[in-house]
Design an enzyme around this catalytic site. Structure first.
Site, PDB file in Angstrom:
ATOM      1  N   ALA A  34     -27.060  36.140 -25.126  1.00 28.22           N
ATOM      2  CA  ALA A  34     -26.864  37.743 -25.501  1.00 28.22           C
ATOM      3  C   ALA A  34     -27.423  37.893 -27.027  1.00 28.22           C
ATOM      4  O   ALA A  34     -28.241  38.698 -27.153  1.00 28.22           O
ATOM      5  CB  ALA A  34     -25.508  38.276 -25.195  1.00 28.22           C
ATOM      6  N   CYS A  91     -25.401  27.316 -17.622  1.00 29.25           N
ATOM      7  CA  CYS A  91     -25.201  27.262 -16.185  1.00 29.25           C
ATOM      8  C   CYS A  91     -25.967  26.082 -15.754  1.00 29.25           C
ATOM      9  O   CYS A  91     -25.696  25.635 -14.912  1.00 29.25           O
ATOM     10  CB  CYS A  91     -26.161  28.174 -15.684  1.00 29.25           C
ATOM     11  SG  CYS A  91     -26.091  29.685 -16.507  1.00 29.25           S
ATOM     12  N   ASP A 112     -21.069  37.288 -22.381  1.00 28.07           N
ATOM     13  CA  ASP A 112     -19.664  37.019 -21.677  1.00 28.07           C
ATOM     14  C   ASP A 112     -18.406  37.500 -22.296  1.00 28.07           C
ATOM     15  O   ASP A 112     -17.265  37.233 -22.009  1.00 28.07           O
ATOM     16  CB  ASP A 112     -19.586  35.396 -21.681  1.00 28.07           C
ATOM     17  CG  ASP A 112     -20.315  34.599 -20.784  1.00 28.07           C
ATOM     18  OD1 ASP A 112     -21.302  35.259 -19.822  1.00 28.07           O
ATOM     19  OD2 ASP A 112     -20.436  33.392 -20.606  1.00 28.07           O
ATOM     20  N   TRP A 134     -36.165  38.832  13.353  1.00 23.53           N
ATOM     21  CA  TRP A 134     -35.044  39.604  12.793  1.00 23.53           C
ATOM     22  C   TRP A 134     -34.348  38.606  11.568  1.00 23.53           C
ATOM     23  O   TRP A 134     -33.533  37.636  11.827  1.00 23.53           O
ATOM     24  CB  TRP A 134     -33.997  39.997  13.772  1.00 23.53           C
ATOM     25  CG  TRP A 134     -34.298  41.221  14.570  1.00 23.53           C
ATOM     26  CD1 TRP A 134     -34.614  40.713  15.946  1.00 23.53           C
ATOM     27  CD2 TRP A 134     -34.296  42.458  14.535  1.00 23.53           C
ATOM     28  NE1 TRP A 134     -35.177  41.923  16.510  1.00 23.53           N
ATOM     29  CE2 TRP A 134     -34.760  43.046  15.680  1.00 23.53           C
ATOM     30  CE3 TRP A 134     -33.899  43.377  13.511  1.00 23.53           C
ATOM     31  CZ2 TRP A 134     -34.965  44.455  16.025  1.00 23.53           C
ATOM     32  CZ3 TRP A 134     -34.058  44.591  13.702  1.00 23.53           C
ATOM     33  CH2 TRP A 134     -34.536  45.484  14.885  1.00 23.53           C
TER      34      TRP A 134
END
Lengths: 450, 450
Positions: free
Chosen positions: B7, B40, B282, B433
């Site tokens: 961030a 991660c 976070d 589908w």
């Protein structure tokens, strides 16, 4: 039901689900030998990925009959008498004809292959791949053929899939293509990536030319394919140049056809102006929700949805098919090709002003094993910033990413809204910014200027 | 910028992109040794899929400095003086402290691991995996350890990823889990599928129990993990029990925290009630767009988006982060696990009445090689038919299908609308589908009854 494949038999099955045999009698006519099969699977059967023909058949005539559908195989409808509410059908083998009346009619006559009008087009060794019978004939030819050179005519999705099939069968493959790049459903700059990748797979791509003649040898079999400039030796020729709507029956009955020759329907898949006639599958035109214009997109997935909607309505329920956004995926060997929405020329034709961006990213986090490169092109409308289309060329994990854009198009999202999409992230699945989001960010910056 | 990971440094980079060093001075404090790395990715580094630690680092301190960001490594902010608009930072190595004033402050302090309060939790051989330093310490332990038994505490996504990592390293793995099934981010019926698949991979799953003690041997190293009922021998223990927001600094400064301990922000990621302070990653709570409630979801993908939004706003532009729909994907060996939207208990808590359906389908056309089974669970609201959530457990091709639902949730689509979605279809990519559409069809039928 006229036609026993995806649209017709889906409709029949769904109607039967809603209404028992006491309430609704269902008669279905199929002129061929098979029902409810996956024509899309034929290239994989020919290529050897699918071993048996019957694996492509979702439901046999017997299975349909077990559900109390009066299925008349090898029976071709020759005429629709709209005023009299009846159809004239002919037993293909005996030639016997009879009239059958209906309260409600469903037309699912499908498509017919475009056959090039040139010398030699019907020579032994030249094959289409639209039906199971076509596939079987091609496989029989391959079993008998000693040479190992194949020419595929056409480089749309059937062409590239058949190129892969012939490579898997050990052939040297040349693809002859009328367009400037393969996959004309993409913009040429993205088609160029497919072109390069196909060359990398050992496929000879010949663009910007047309086959003028199929040349035969002394045995009468195909020997070569000729263009105005060259001759390409061929032991087998596969025609992959697409289909057109099979609407001759409908046209003769005076039913409304669109500019591309397909039947025109309302949202309930009812033929326009006709209360009691429905149509679906490869014989209808569909509304493109992005351009607001009718389009012809013969695809099994649409045919199945049409059948479902028709069956619901014929069975007394209510369902609609709002339209398509033009999504398609295909692959040639490990190359995945996907598109949805409008290409540049579609957007121009629809009167839209737009910006385009093209980005390179990877299928997984760059550091994760198996991360493969992916190119994403995105079109967004000026001013509104609305997403107009996405094209993706890459390897494993590239193709189905187009679904993100397909849903965003359906929801009429702007590329700015897309930048905030909460997509699945973990290193084995995606970079921290999914490639589609990377494109959306870049597109959002670009449309902001207008 | 307090915090030099996703961030904070995304915000710094984006702000720098918009404003040159003459216009905007950017100072960033990071108490650790690394910037902008993929936490991660740590399980894949430990498991050996990623060979080098530095592959997880997106941008080094030097690279940030080359962009004229005054990055102060190994420097921990000890106090935020909101009234005085300054922060007190301490050099971690020398202990020297100094005040730095700001016009605009960005808080990206991240998360801290939940450490179980039990005997032996700090014994040699017990490892968390939140930071690169943690990962290195674990790898060092593995290199020194002779035994081959690992216990993973916790069965959330970090737990299952670490179970895979330890299997890849040749360990016999036991996972001890407090919940009734692994992956509590899924409903238990879907978690059950993960449970079975993990057993199939040779992992011993112990549910419904808690670790009460880490027992050590004569050498002081971990020897076993104890629960109230049993003892599990362990040569190494991995703690995968999650994190909580690292907001002690923010709390001390009187900034607003939510019910889960995360900072509360507005849509521009500005800390509520504070014009000049932003927060992301976070350490913040996020709005769940489906439930309308705040949630704590520490994920790199959100942190990067937050940083992008903050950097744009701090740089004088305008951007918002509207919220999340709760998408997450993870894998354990070849099992793919995905979820988005609300679980049953989330929907109940949000006051929603809903229907659920669960369907089985395949990743590709059933006849195409490599088609693998997939289970899709879908929740839809009664009356409105609005999609509320999707959970998917399957093999290759299952995980990223959740993106279809993630976009549909963002667009507030109904399951009826979803049945008409024009998703990519070709036999190597999907049944005719798509499994998500199969679930939507079934859900649409079910909600129609209400």
């Amino acid at each position: 039901m006229i036609g026993g494949d995806a649209a017709g038999m889906s409709a029949a099955s769904q109607a039967r689900r809603l209404r028992g045999p006491d309430e609704l009698e269902i008669v279905a006519f199929e002129r061929g030998h098979f029902t409810s099969y996956s024509a899309c699977g034929i290239p994989y059967w020919v290529g050897g990925d699918v071993e048996e023909r019957d694996r492509l058949i979702a439901r046999s005539p017997e299975e349909h009959r077990a559900r109390e559908i009066d299925l008349r195989m090898r029976t071709e409808v020759m005429e629709i008498d709209v005023a009299g509410k009846r159809v004239r059908a002919r037993d293909v083998d005996s030639g016997a004809e009879s009239w059958t009346s209906y309260d409600r009619l469903v037309i699912g006559t499908g498509a017919r292959p475009i056959r090039p009008d040139m010398p030699g087009a019907d020579a032994p060794g030249v094959h289409g791949v639209q039906t199971l019978d076509d596939g079987q004939a091609l496989l029989d030819t391959l079993a008998r053929t000693r040479g190992r050179r194949a020419v595929v005519v056409g480089a749309g999705y059937i062409g590239v899939e058949m190129a892969e099939a012939m490579i898997n069968r050990g052939y040297r493959v040349t693809v002859v293509n009328r367009g400037s790049e393969p996959m004309s459903t993409l913009d040429p700059d993205m088609g160029r990536l497919v072109h390069k990748a196909m060359q990398g797979l050992g496929i000879t791509m010949v663009n910007d030319t047309e086959v003028t003649e199929v040349r035969t040898g002394e045995d009468g079999r195909v020997r070569a394919v000729a263009t105005p400039d060259a001759e390409y030796p061929a032991d087998v020729v596969v025609l992959g140049i697409g289909v057109r709507p099979e609407t001759r029956l409908a046209a003769a009955a005076g039913l409304p056809l669109g500019g591309r020759g397909g039947l025109l329907t309302d949202l309930a898949m009812r033929v326009r102006g006709h209360e009691d006639i429905w149509a679906g599958g490869d014989c209808v035109e569909v509304l493109n929700l992005v351009s607001g214009q009718e389009q012809y997109i013969p695809l099994g997935t649409h045919a199945n949805k049409h059948g479902q909607v028709i069956g619901t309505n014929v069975g007394g329920g209510y369902a609609t098919f709002p339209g398509v956004v033009g999504t398609a995926v295909s692959k040639v060997c490990d190359l995945e090709i996907a598109r949805t929405g409008l290409r540049e020329k579609d957007a121009l034709r629809a009167g839209l002003r737009f910006e385009t961006v093209t980005i390179e990213s990877t299928s997984r986090a760059g550091y994760y094993p198996g991360a493969s490169p992916m190119t994403v092109k995105m079109l967004a409308e000026r001013r509104t910033g609305r997403l107009l289309g996405v094209q993706i060329v890459g390897r494993e994990g590239a193709g189905k990413r187009v679904d993100i854009a397909a849903v965003a198009l359906t929801a009429e999202m702007t590329v700015e809204q897309m930048t905030a999409l909460d997509l699945g992230y973990a290193p084995p699945f995606s970079p921290v910014w999914d490639p589609v989001l990377v494109a959306a960010r870049k597109a959002a910056t670009k449309v902001r200027a207008f």
